[in-house]
Design an enzyme around this catalytic site. Structure first.
Site: not given
Length: 247
Positions: A12, A14, A46-47, A173, A196-197, A199
């Protein structure tokens, strides 16, 4: 735990690879290069859209694929589109109206543009990859979450505690990494995923080695196999050195 045979590292961006200044630390760059030199593939997962993440991949000379918009798009290392998953325009219209009703910030990623302050007059003229809500008000966020869940045809996650990210149903993902693995002739048992999140939850859960950042949301840490340092403390480099690089 024995060190697994990791052939692919999914990162990831951010809150994970990037520090608070939005930069990749030298320690992270060094560890990523060492992993690639050892023969592992390093994939940004990544998002972000391709336009807002491809320069980071190029700056590290990554030789593999790029997973963007939470798995809605996959690109090869030449920037060629491999797969795309669209959110239907009716849902995008409905979500935009929902954000206006509740007075939240929003962003929407179309195939050709990111919208933040306003939407185009003709939403149906664009193809859409993701819609996001952002609000500090927890009660409002829960109301929106409940409406999204009730709709039943959307993939719901977040990239920070104050936002909600929405993709086409079934898009995440982990699914994207599975496709990349098939293209590289490796398996999820050879993947380390770091995030970390929410997603990142699917890829952390399904990878052989799921790593949560020290700054990750609590539920992500609970699902992970291991928790590394924060994104301000080169947590990505520490994870690569512990689980990927040869002693």
């Amino acid at each position: 735990m024995m060190k697994p045979d990791i052939k692919l590292v999914a990162l990831d961006m951010d809150g994970t690879l990037l520090n608070r200044a939005g930069e990749i630390s030298e320690e992270n760059r060094k560890a990523i290069k060492e992993a690639e030199d050892q023969g592992a593939f390093v994939v940004l997962s990544t998002g972000r859209s391709y336009a807002t993440c491809s320069d980071f991949a190029k700056s590290m000379s990554l030789r593999s694929y790029l997973i963007t918009v939470n798995g809605s798009e996959i690109y090869d290392n030449q920037g060629k589109l491999v797969e795309r998953n669209i959110v239907d325009t009716e849902s995008i219209q409905w979500m935009w109206e929902l954000s206006q009703k509740h007075g939240t910030h929003f962003w929407a990623i179309a195939c050709d543009k990111i919208y933040r302050a306003e939407m185009p007059e003709r939403i149906n003229d664009s193809e859409w990859l993701k819609f996001g809500f952002d609000t500090e008000d927890e009660a409002t966020r829960q109301i929106i979450m409940d409406e999204l869940v009730a709709r039943g045809n959307l993939e719901i996650s977040n990239s920070s505690p104050t936002n909600i990210e929405v993709n086409a149903f079934g898009v995440n993902k982990a699914k994207a990494i599975e496709l990349v693995c098939s293209l590289l002739n490796i398996t999820m048992d050879q993947v380390m995923a770091v995030g970390d999140s929410l997603n990142d939850l699917a890829m952390i859960s399904e990878a052989k080695m799921g790593v949560a950042m020290g700054n990750a949301q609590t539920v992500v840490k609970e699902k992970a196999d291991w928790v590394t340092a924060t994104n301000e403390e080169d947590g990505v480099a520490k994870a690569i050195r512990k689980w990927v690089l040869s002693n």
